[in-house]
Write an enzyme that holds these catalytic residues in place. Structure first.
Site, PDB file in Angstrom:
ATOM      1  N   GLY A 172      46.937  47.706  45.287  1.00 28.20           N
ATOM      2  CA  GLY A 172      48.136  47.091  45.860  1.00 28.20           C
ATOM      3  C   GLY A 172      49.402  47.790  45.427  1.00 28.20           C
ATOM      4  CB  ALA A 173      49.869  51.023  43.908  1.00 33.06           C
ATOM      5  CB  SER A 174      51.685  50.559  49.396  1.00 30.73           C
ATOM      6  OG  SER A 174      51.483  49.213  49.784  1.00 30.73           O
ATOM      7  NE  ARG A 175      54.352  45.917  51.173  1.00 34.33           N
ATOM      8  CZ  ARG A 175      53.418  46.338  52.024  1.00 34.33           C
ATOM      9  NH1 ARG A 175      52.155  46.154  51.730  1.00 34.33           N
ATOM     10  NH2 ARG A 175      53.735  46.912  53.154  1.00 34.33           N
ATOM     11  CB  VAL A 224      40.604  46.197  46.677  1.00 38.41           C
ATOM     12  CG1 VAL A 224      41.282  47.538  46.441  1.00 38.41           C
ATOM     13  CG2 VAL A 224      41.649  45.136  47.021  1.00 38.41           C
ATOM     14  CE1 TYR A 317      49.441  34.059  44.049  1.00 41.86           C
ATOM     15  CE2 TYR A 317      50.414  32.370  42.653  1.00 41.86           C
ATOM     16  CZ  TYR A 317      50.245  33.703  42.972  1.00 41.86           C
ATOM     17  OH  TYR A 317      50.872  34.671  42.236  1.00 41.86           O
ATOM     18  CB  VAL A 318      47.343  27.030  41.510  1.00 41.76           C
ATOM     19  CG1 VAL A 318      46.990  26.510  40.120  1.00 41.76           C
ATOM     20  CG2 VAL A 318      48.850  27.016  41.698  1.00 41.76           C
ATOM     21  CE  LYS A 321      47.886  35.755  41.234  1.00 44.72           C
ATOM     22  NZ  LYS A 321      47.714  37.221  41.041  1.00 44.72           N
TER      23      LYS A 321
END
Length: 410
Positions: A172-175, A224, A317-318, A321
């Site tokens: 996820g390194a494009s932004r 991924v 989301y919680v 994570k």
């Protein structure tokens, strides 16, 4: 057979600004209604029987609601963004019907943009001749990019594996946070694999920035969440840069606020795919290379929601994570004998492309309740990641480092 159609606009994601408004005027004839009835199979007399409709409370034939709402499709498909549009969703509230031959005005206003997913949030309205709202709702539209290619041409030409640099993979390194992590690790001497899913242009920009700063980087496309794609990513990194010694899992999916009563199990699965499955696949793929190299460091990006009382509206989301936190601790315990350290970074609210559609008051409110009186920046998070990836943290594993300006104190 060649046919001539009206030309749709071709706005790119970057050309569309929050606040932009698009409009069109239209009325629907008896023939329009009959044609739609034939297509849809809806021959309700309220729409197609003039005599029946005249005796109702409306006094005339009513245009099908879905036919009226098709004006939003016209605005999206022809104007905002036009040919690059992919309609993802539309909610509607009808305040009153539209009558045959009544002129109405359809309005679409861009109220949000998510750079992470290249989607627009558009307020949609249909207004009467006296400017009263007849239909209202919200649309979600993805902006496709037909110009994208699958690789950064020439970015690997001068890379040598004997440079002595340790290799890092950042998903996820494009932004956003992932991009800043890639830059920061490169500044600290790592050769960085910049993973991206769709945003090849942005990934290539990150690579160019690193190269201009004297660093080494390549852009590597991979979903991924897919085992085959992850295997290909690892193989390309090993072949081009060498075995990875650092892995930073920063890829994240779409973030939408929904109450628990409105969530579907599919929403939980979507987050688990990124936060657990993708991390699991990448860590499994990197593990043998780290082990054979004498050890390594994995840093997983969590969130402030893993401590204390989480915000409402993000149960999916919680949950993901917290599941990632459990997986991270399990890997830290199991892989410690291989000298592979697994740590976590949990940022508070951070201003990135993923949160840029938030109202400014949200950032101000969050800063006001933070002891250090500001919100996190991607650089704050990247510096914490770089510390955990470096030799300075060689005796740390299983640690969850909160980058919250003091909101979480453990």
């Amino acid at each position: 057979m060649n046919q001539s159609f009206p030309t749709a606009s071709a706005l790119t994601f970057d050309e569309i600004a929050i606040g932009q408004t698009f409009e069109l005027m239209r009325s629907f004839s008896v023939q329009d209604v009959l044609t739609f009835a034939a297509l849809s199979g809806d021959y309700s007399p309220l729409h197609v029987d003039r005599e029946y409709a005249a005796g109702t409370e409306f006094g005339a034939q009513v245009v099908h609601g879905v036919l009226v709402a098709s004006l939003f499709s016209q605005l999206v498909g022809m104007r905002v963004p036009g040919k690059h549009a992919l309609y993802l969703g539309q909610d509607l509230t009808f305040r009153r019907p539209v009558l045959i031959d009544e002129t109405v005005r359809a309005v679409a206003k861009v109220v949000g943009k998510s750079d992470a997913t290249r989607t627009l949030v558009v307020n949609t309205e249909i207004r009467s001749a006296d400017d009263k709202v007849i239909v209202m709702g919200t649309a979600k539209v993805k902006v496709r990019d037909d110009s994208r290619t699958d690789q950064c041409v020439g970015s690997t030409a001068s890379i040598s594996q004997d440079s002595g640099r340790r290799v890092a993979i950042v998903s996820g390194a494009s932004r956003g946070i992932g991009a800043q992590v890639a830059r920061t690790l490169a500044q600290r001497g790592f050769a960085v694999a910049v993973n991206y899913f769709h945003s090849v242009d942005r990934a290539c920009n990150v690579v160019r920035e690193i190269e201009l700063d004297g660093g080494v980087a390549i852009a590597v496309q991979a979903d991924v969440r897919d085992p085959g794609s992850v295997s290909a990513l690892i193989a390309q990194v090993v072949e081009t840069l060498g075995p990875p010694r650092v892995l930073v899992n920063a890829a994240v999916g779409e973030f939408i606020n929904r109450s628990i009563s409105d969530l579907r199990w599919a929403d939980f699965v979507a987050h688990m795919e990124y936060q657990v499955k993708a991390v699991f696949l990448l860590c499994q793929g990197a593990y043998p290379h780290m082990k054979s190299s004498g050890g390594g460091a994995i840093v997983n990006i969590l969130s402030q929601v893993t401590a204390g009382v989480p915000a409402t509206g993000i149960a999916d989301y919680v949950s993901a994570k917290n599941a990632l936190m459990g997986l991270s601790k399990a890997m830290a315990a199991e892989w410690s004998e291989d000298m592979i350290r697994v740590n976590m970074v949990s940022p508070g609210l951070t201003r990135t492309e993923l949160t840029e559609h938030y109202q400014e008051r949200i950032f101000k409110m969050e800063a006001a309740k933070t002891p250090l009186k500001r919100i996190a920046t991607p650089a704050d998070v990247a510096n914490a990641v770089a510390y955990l990836a470096g030799e300075e943290a060689s005796f740390l594993t299983g640690v969850n480092l909160f980058v919250t300006g003091g909101q979480v104190m453990l």
